[in-house]
Design an enzyme around this catalytic site. Structure first.
Site, PDB file in Angstrom:
ATOM      1  N   LEU A   1      -5.810   3.922  -4.762  1.00 51.09           N
ATOM      2  CA  LEU A   1      -5.998   2.765  -3.889  1.00 51.09           C
ATOM      3  C   LEU A   1      -4.715   2.647  -3.080  1.00 51.09           C
ATOM      4  CD1 LEU A   1      -7.542  -0.035  -6.170  1.00 51.09           C
ATOM      5  CD2 LEU A   1      -8.703   1.290  -4.402  1.00 51.09           C
ATOM      6  N   ASP A   2      -4.819   2.432  -1.770  1.00 54.29           N
ATOM      7  CA  ASP A   2      -3.592   2.355  -0.981  1.00 54.29           C
ATOM      8  C   ASP A   2      -2.805   1.090  -1.336  1.00 54.29           C
ATOM      9  OD1 ASP A   2      -4.102   0.122   0.907  1.00 54.29           O
ATOM     10  OD2 ASP A   2      -5.647   1.426   1.726  1.00 54.29           O
ATOM     11  N   MET A   3      -1.595   1.042  -0.882  1.00 52.33           N
ATOM     12  CA  MET A   3      -0.660  -0.015  -1.259  1.00 52.33           C
ATOM     13  C   MET A   3      -1.193  -1.412  -0.934  1.00 52.33           C
ATOM     14  SD  MET A   3       3.333  -0.227  -0.159  1.00 52.33           S
ATOM     15  CE  MET A   3       4.456  -1.480  -0.770  1.00 52.33           C
TER      16      MET A   3
END
Length: 240
Positions: free
Chosen positions: A106-108
């Site tokens: 999951l991206d930041m």
């Protein structure tokens, strides 16, 4: 004791390969190696965590030592074991003695459901495209999305020279006063930043993104930043 020897067929059964009787058949058929050598004797004993056991060319892992964790990831954490820029990682939130890694990413700036484990075979099965495990996201967009844009998302849109596969898309809310739309999007692919790029492809900017479910496993009862162990039936459902 941890380093006590154990019969090979019992070890294979403990690791979930098959029943003990079936494991005996696999040994006699020459499908199991110990430290790189084929063994076809039922009396052989091995030492778990010392001897290297392979079945059909793949390492056998003791499922008794495997852990499976569901985290409700907060925004601001990167999904890596170690970050070269020394940013906070999801492993800063999950403190266990076992060495675990995230399953997928999951991206930041995306929150929500993330699984972590030390079971390499599980990671392969969950992340391989052929298993088509659904991931469900709640997406908040700037502006009021048009019905045609929703239909395009359902059919598939072009991102990075690639046409996304059909997705399930529901409009959860539109708020003209706040000028936002909220969608639920379910996909089973795992392209980099896919949901964000899909929305950009129909001219919508994502202002908040949360993965609510992996398969049928959701994080609605987990506070952001907290985690729990997956139950055995949940693991089985994911693998099916």
């Amino acid at each position: 004791m941890e380093n006590e020897s154990i019969r090979l067929q019992k070890y294979l059964a403990n690791c979930g390969i098959a029943s003990r009787r079936k494991c005996e058949e696999l040994i006699l058929a020459g499908e199991v190696t110990v430290n790189g050598k084929i063994v076809q004797e039922l009396g052989i004993k091995i030492i778990p965590n010392v001897d290297k056991i392979n079945y059909c060319g793949k390492p056998v892992q003791n499922k008794k030592n495997m852990i499976y964790i569901l985290l409700n990831k907060p925004i601001g954490y990167v999904t890596t074991s170690k970050d070269q820029f020394k940013r906070d990682t999801v492993l800063d939130l999950v403190k266990v003695k076992e060495r675990i890694v995230p399953v997928g990413r999951l991206d930041m700036y995306t929150s929500g459901a993330l699984i972590l484990t030390n079971d390499g075979d599980f990671i392969y099965k969950i992340t391989h495209p052929k298993h088509e495990i659904n991931k469900t996201y709640t997406v908040t967009l700037k502006g009021i999305i048009e019905k045609q844009s929703v239909e395009n998302l359902r059919k598939g849109v072009k991102i990075d020279e690639y046409i996304t596969r059909p997705a399930t898309v529901k409009i959860l809310k539109t708020d003209e006063e706040k000028n936002i739309s909220r969608l639920e999007i379910t996909i089973h692919e795992g392209k980099n930043r896919q949901v964000r790029k899909m929305c950009e492809a129909v001219g919508s900017k994502v202002i908040a993104l949360h993965r609510s479910k992996i398969g049928n496993i959701d994080v609605k009862d987990l506070k952001i930043g907290t985690w729990r162990f997956l139950k055995e039936y949940e693991i089985e459902k994911l693998l099916k």
